[in-house]
Design an enzyme around this catalytic site. Structure first.
Site, PDB file in Angstrom:
ATOM      1  N   GLY A  20       0.815  -1.215   0.000  1.00 38.15           N
ATOM      2  CA  GLY A  20       0.000   0.000   0.000  1.00 38.15           C
ATOM      3  C   GLY A  20       0.846   1.260   0.000  1.00 38.15           C
ATOM      4  CD  GLN A  21      -0.760   7.090  -1.156  1.00 39.47           C
ATOM      5  OE1 GLN A  21      -0.399   8.175  -1.553  1.00 39.47           O
ATOM      6  NE2 GLN A  21      -2.005   6.867  -0.825  1.00 39.47           N
TER       7      GLN A  21
ATOM      8  CE1 TYR B 233     -11.723   3.235   3.725  1.00 35.98           C
ATOM      9  CE2 TYR B 233     -12.402   5.520   4.023  1.00 35.98           C
ATOM     10  CZ  TYR B 233     -11.423   4.549   4.048  1.00 35.98           C
ATOM     11  OH  TYR B 233     -10.133   4.894   4.406  1.00 35.98           O
TER      12      TYR B 233
ATOM     13  CB  ALA C 174      -7.677  -0.234   5.181  1.00 32.06           C
TER      14      ALA C 174
ATOM     15  CD1 TRP D   1      -8.783  14.453   2.335  1.00 30.80           C
ATOM     16  CD2 TRP D   1      -8.089  16.439   1.587  1.00 30.80           C
ATOM     17  NE1 TRP D   1      -9.881  15.273   2.246  1.00 30.80           N
ATOM     18  CE2 TRP D   1      -9.490  16.500   1.791  1.00 30.80           C
ATOM     19  CE3 TRP D   1      -7.437  17.586   1.130  1.00 30.80           C
ATOM     20  CZ2 TRP D   1     -10.233  17.643   1.550  1.00 30.80           C
ATOM     21  CZ3 TRP D   1      -8.175  18.740   0.886  1.00 30.80           C
ATOM     22  CH2 TRP D   1      -9.559  18.754   1.092  1.00 30.80           C
TER      23      TRP D   1
HETATM   24  N1  LIG Z   1      -5.521   7.167   0.987  1.00 31.30           N
HETATM   25  C1  LIG Z   1      -6.159   8.083   1.720  1.00 31.30           C
HETATM   26  O1  LIG Z   1      -6.439   9.209   1.248  1.00 31.30           O
HETATM   27  C2  LIG Z   1      -6.521   7.791   3.154  1.00 31.30           C
HETATM   28  C3  LIG Z   1      -7.185   8.779   3.900  1.00 31.30           C
HETATM   29  C4  LIG Z   1      -7.516   8.503   5.223  1.00 31.30           C
HETATM   30  C5  LIG Z   1      -7.170   7.278   5.791  1.00 31.30           C
HETATM   31  N2  LIG Z   1      -6.532   6.350   5.040  1.00 31.30           N
HETATM   32  C6  LIG Z   1      -6.187   5.064   5.673  1.00 31.30           C
HETATM   33  O2  LIG Z   1      -4.778   4.906   5.576  1.00 31.30           O
HETATM   34  C7  LIG Z   1      -4.459   3.507   5.536  1.00 31.30           C
HETATM   35  C8  LIG Z   1      -3.490   3.230   4.401  1.00 31.30           C
HETATM   36  O3  LIG Z   1      -4.098   3.661   3.193  1.00 31.30           O
HETATM   37  P1  LIG Z   1      -3.308   3.612   1.802  1.00 31.30           P
HETATM   38  O4  LIG Z   1      -3.595   4.889   1.096  1.00 31.30           O
HETATM   39  O5  LIG Z   1      -1.891   3.195   2.022  1.00 31.30           O
HETATM   40  O6  LIG Z   1      -4.120   2.443   1.090  1.00 31.30           O
HETATM   41  P2  LIG Z   1      -3.780   1.622  -0.237  1.00 31.30           P
HETATM   42  O7  LIG Z   1      -2.643   2.235  -0.971  1.00 31.30           O
HETATM   43  O8  LIG Z   1      -5.088   1.416  -0.916  1.00 31.30           O
HETATM   44  O9  LIG Z   1      -3.261   0.228   0.338  1.00 31.30           O
HETATM   45  C9  LIG Z   1      -4.118  -0.662   0.960  1.00 31.30           C
HETATM   46  C10 LIG Z   1      -3.306  -1.838   1.403  1.00 31.30           C
HETATM   47  O10 LIG Z   1      -4.187  -2.746   2.099  1.00 31.30           O
HETATM   48  C11 LIG Z   1      -3.957  -4.016   1.564  1.00 31.30           C
HETATM   49  N3  LIG Z   1      -5.135  -4.873   1.711  1.00 31.30           N
HETATM   50  C12 LIG Z   1      -6.380  -4.696   1.226  1.00 31.30           C
HETATM   51  N4  LIG Z   1      -7.160  -5.750   1.555  1.00 31.30           N
HETATM   52  C13 LIG Z   1      -6.376  -6.598   2.267  1.00 31.30           C
HETATM   53  C14 LIG Z   1      -6.579  -7.850   2.884  1.00 31.30           C
HETATM   54  N5  LIG Z   1      -7.754  -8.495   2.810  1.00 31.30           N
HETATM   55  N6  LIG Z   1      -5.555  -8.426   3.553  1.00 31.30           N
HETATM   56  C15 LIG Z   1      -4.345  -7.823   3.615  1.00 31.30           C
HETATM   57  N7  LIG Z   1      -4.078  -6.649   3.037  1.00 31.30           N
HETATM   58  C16 LIG Z   1      -5.081  -6.039   2.373  1.00 31.30           C
HETATM   59  C17 LIG Z   1      -3.617  -3.806   0.100  1.00 31.30           C
HETATM   60  O11 LIG Z   1      -3.007  -4.958  -0.413  1.00 31.30           O
HETATM   61  P3  LIG Z   1      -3.164  -5.395  -1.969  1.00 31.30           P
HETATM   62  O12 LIG Z   1      -2.066  -4.654  -2.701  1.00 31.30           O
HETATM   63  O13 LIG Z   1      -2.943  -6.867  -1.952  1.00 31.30           O
HETATM   64  O14 LIG Z   1      -4.544  -4.996  -2.422  1.00 31.30           O
HETATM   65  C18 LIG Z   1      -2.667  -2.620   0.251  1.00 31.30           C
HETATM   66  O15 LIG Z   1      -1.393  -3.059   0.650  1.00 31.30           O
HETATM   67  C19 LIG Z   1      -5.806   2.778   5.458  1.00 31.30           C
HETATM   68  O16 LIG Z   1      -6.179   2.363   6.756  1.00 31.30           O
HETATM   69  C20 LIG Z   1      -6.778   3.850   5.004  1.00 31.30           C
HETATM   70  O17 LIG Z   1      -8.095   3.580   5.469  1.00 31.30           O
HETATM   71  C21 LIG Z   1      -6.193   6.574   3.732  1.00 31.30           C
END
Ligand SMILES: NC(=O)c1ccc[n+]([C@@H]2O[C@H](COP(=O)([O-])OP(=O)(O)OC[C@H]3O[C@@H](n4cnc5c(N)ncnc54)[C@H](OP(=O)(O)O)[C@@H]3O)[C@@H](O)[C@H]2O)c1
Length: 300
Positions: A13-14, A127, A62, A152
């Site tokens: 993930g990011q 979500y 997530a 964000w």
């Molecule tokens: N992006 C935003 O703007 C934002 C804002 C507020 C909060 N957040 C929170 O920040 C956190 C990180 O977000 P991010 O932007 O890094 O998300 P992301 O880039 O979408 O990465 C999500 C990660 O979760 C993994 N994942 C999804 N389903 C899974 C499962 N069943 N078992 C194990 N791993 C799984 C994905 O793996 P795969 O590669 O295998 O799919 C990926 O590594 C999350 O909790 C998100 O809710 C994000």
């Protein structure tokens, strides 16, 4: 002396990608992909948590597809809520502190001030509701937790607003961008640093603060402000840019409504852990320059 290890979920993930392989404060951060820790599978979580004598766990994984969650609520609920109970129970059983990432989407955005950590949940969509339930399950199952809500998130990795803007600016000269949602961009790398600092402290200090915290870039902006900053920096670097046409969110029909106010008050994390926050414009500038540099380094 051998470094103690902290397990990180969401290696691809990011946010997880910026923690994977890092070492700090005598801890090594070992990030596992979904194949080694599948949050949809209780047995996989239990095996990952018991795999080594972890000093801590950071959950950076997530279900993050905000709009898709409206049509597949079971999948979102499984990973963001049910799995958090399994993970909290497994880490509590093994006496491992748990650091978890949550979101501004647990709030409706109706308040006219930045949200405090203890404001009640009021999510607008599936979500946000699933993430709110995940928080509650962690609180109920494991006292030694730190939940960091953020907003964000963007960086040179993965899919995010900054990358979308730069892609669209190559296709169009003017872009309609929402100007009635307020929040703060957060650099995924800065959030990763904050998560590692909190996890290392919880792993080494039994008196470290626990509970719910907020972490975002400093200041506030609308999406239109962020887009304008992205294009200002990109243009200065010789990259793509577009004119921003400021519109209301009503112009964009999306399956999941977004909070109008995503501002999160971050004072608790700063005072408890000494975490620093960068002004959001600095974060955005850094991200755009990184994206441009990585594009330049790819042979055409
Ligand atoms: N992006 C935003 O703007 C934002 C804002 C507020 C909060 N957040 C929170 O920040 C956190 C990180 O977000 P991010 O932007 O890094 O998300 P992301 O880039 O979408 O990465 C999500 C990660 O979760 C993994 N994942 C999804 N389903 C899974 C499962 N069943 N078992 C194990 N791993 C799984 C994905 O793996 P795969 O590669 O295998 O799919 C990926 O590594 C999350 O909790 C998100 O809710 C994000």
């Amino acid at each position: 002396m051998r470094m103690r290890e902290i397990l990180v979920t969401g290696a691809t993930g990011q946010v997880g990608g910026f923690i994977a392989g890092e070492c700090r404060d005598d801890f090594a951060f070992v990030a596992l992909p979904r194949s080694d820790c599948d949050l949809a599978d209780r047995g996989s979580i239990t095996r990952a948590v018991s795999m080594r004598p972890w000093a801590g766990v950071i959950n950076a994984a997530a279900y993050t597809a905000v709009d898709l969650a409206e049509s597949e609520p079971e999948a979102a609920w499984c990973v963001n809520a049910q799995a958090m109970q399994w993970l909290a129970e497994a880490t509590a059983r093994n006496d491992i502190p748990l650091v978890h990432v949550s979101t501004d989407y647990v709030f409706s955005g109706d308040l006219d001030r930045p949200y405090e950590e203890d404001d009640p949940h009021c999510p607008l969509g599936v979500y946000g509701a699933s993430k709110a339930a995940g928080e509650q399950r962690i609180r109920a199952a494991h006292p030694r937790h730190a939940i960091l809500r953020t907003s964000w998130v963007m960086s040179e990795r993965g899919q995010n607003f900054a990358k979308t803007m730069l892609r669209l600016a190559r296709e169009r000269t003017t872009l309609d961008i929402v100007a009635d949602q307020h929040g703060a961009p957060t650099h995924a790398r800065d959030l990763a640093q904050a998560l590692m600092k909190v996890a290392a402290r919880l792993a080494s200090d039994p008196d470290a603060a626990t509970g719910t915290f907020h972490y975002t870039g400093d200041g506030a902006a609308t999406w239109a402000d962020v887009a304008e900053e992205i294009f200002r920096v990109s243009r200065a670097c010789g990259g793509p840019f577009a004119t921003v046409n400021r519109v209301d969110s009503a112009a964009f029909a999306r399956p999941a409504p977004r909070p109008k106010n995503s501002r999160l008050a971050a004072g608790r994390l700063v005072s408890a852990f000494g975490v620093t926050r960068r002004p959001w414009r600095e974060c955005v500038s850094d991200i755009v320059q990184q994206i441009m540099a990585s594009e330049r380094s790819v042979p055409s």
